[in-house]
Design a protein around this motif. Structure first.
Motif, short mmCIF file in Angstrom:
data_model
loop_
_atom_site.label_atom_id
_atom_site.label_comp_id
_atom_site.label_asym_id
_atom_site.label_seq_id
_atom_site.Cartn_x
_atom_site.Cartn_y
_atom_site.Cartn_z
N CYS A 115 -8.18 -2.68 -14.54
CA CYS A 115 -7.92 -1.44 -13.78
C CYS A 115 -6.84 -0.60 -14.48
O CYS A 115 -5.88 -1.12 -15.02
CB CYS A 115 -7.46 -1.78 -12.37
N CYS B 76 -5.52 2.22 -12.77
CA CYS B 76 -4.96 3.11 -11.74
C CYS B 76 -3.45 3.22 -11.89
O CYS B 76 -2.81 2.46 -12.63
CB CYS B 76 -5.35 2.63 -10.33
N CYS C 279 -1.52 0.01 -11.04
CA CYS C 279 -1.71 -1.05 -12.04
C CYS C 279 -0.99 -0.74 -13.35
O CYS C 279 -0.64 -1.64 -14.11
CB CYS C 279 -3.20 -1.30 -12.27
N HIS D 210 -3.80 -3.13 -4.96
CA HIS D 210 -3.28 -2.13 -5.89
C HIS D 210 -3.34 -0.70 -5.36
O HIS D 210 -2.87 0.22 -6.03
CB HIS D 210 -3.98 -2.23 -7.26
ZN LIG Z 1 -5.39 -0.66 -10.03
#
Ligand SMILES: [Zn+2]
Ligand SMILES: [Zn+2]
Ligand SMILES: [Zn+2]
Length: 262
Positions: A22, A24, A27, A231
């Motif tokens: 990930c 994002c 993260c 997350h």
């Molecule tokens: Zn993430």
């Protein structure tokens, strides 16, 4: 009440944070409080007890990071992978303590543990690295461990009945989407509440932040900590919108609390 200390060894959901693959914002966050291992706490009563709740897939790293060298007992909330898959790492404690480690779980959880970690239970001789040595205790009501009174708190995790635990002034309610009627009195009057809050959007087996806040308002502890976060919840931004007395827990957070001596 006896003074005790709780270390949050992991405050993430089953995937941990960052999530593998990930990209994002959370993260990729540089904030160390956005790094979450799988969910577990370590409860210490100086001179009396060292109790681990759940053996996550991150147990080895959690024990090394926090210099945990002995365990008087392990308590299991339920048998999902993020709560049990570090069981094999109990070997380190067996070796250091030259003893089997007392483990407490419901009959249902023991059935899963015996199946998944069959080699620790089948009694067959094995050469090489050895197997975790566990003293099996079945939870069927309140019990005493290492001089600490433990009250199991039945929870619903989706359809699955699982356990939270109350230790005197502290209740640890990870992995829940509902608190059954009969369990509210078991957490009444608690000073410190730790409770599941996965994310903001509805989930089949976990409280959202809003649902956790409703439960906190009803239980009315002096302070509450959210755990088992996914997350979608960045630490700083989420913390900033929580009411007074409620915070996101984070890996490595240590809090002072009290337990009921047995
Ligand atoms: Zn993430
Ligand atoms: Zn979980
Ligand atoms: Zn679970």
């Amino acid at each position: 009440m006896t003074p005790a200390r709780v270390t949050f060894l992991g405050t993430g959901t089953s995937a941990g944070v960052p999530v593998v693959g990930c990209t994002c914002e959370v993260c990729r966050s540089p904030d160390p409080r956005d790094k979450r291992l799988r969910p577990s706490i370590f409860l210490e009563v100086p001179g009396r007890a060292a109790i681990l709740v759940d053996t996550t897939p991150d147990l080895r790293q959690q024990a090394l990071t926090h210099d945990i060298r002995r365990l008087d007992a392990i308590l299991f909330t339920h048998s999902h992978a993020d709560h049990i898959m570090g069981l094999d790492d109990v070997r380190g404690f067996n070796f250091a303590q030259k003893a089997a480690i007392p483990c407490f779980a419901t009959a249902e959880v023991w059935e899963s543990l015996r199946r998944i970690f069959y080699y620790a239970f089948d009694g067959l001789p094995r050469k090489g690295g050895g197997v975790p040595r566990l003293e099996t205790h079945t939870i069927d009501g309140p019990f005493d461990v290492a001089g600490v009174r433990v009250v199991p708190v039945p929870l619903l995790h989706g359809d699955a009945p699982i356990l939270g635990f109350r230790f005197g002034g502290l209740a640890y309610l990870t992995d829940c989407s509902a608190i059954p009627d009969a369990s509210w009195p078991l957490v009444a009057g608690v000073d410190t509440l730790v409770i599941d809050a996965l994310r903001d959007t509805k989930h089949a087996t976990h409280f959202t932040v809003a649902e956790a806040l409703e439960a906190i308002a009803r239980i009315a502890p002096r302070r509450a900590y959210l755990t088992h976060m996914a997350h979608q919840l960045g630490h700083a931004a989420t913390n900033a919108r929580l009411p007074a007395g409620v915070e996101l827990a984070y890996d490595g957070l240590v809090i002072e609390t009290s337990v009921e001596a047995a």
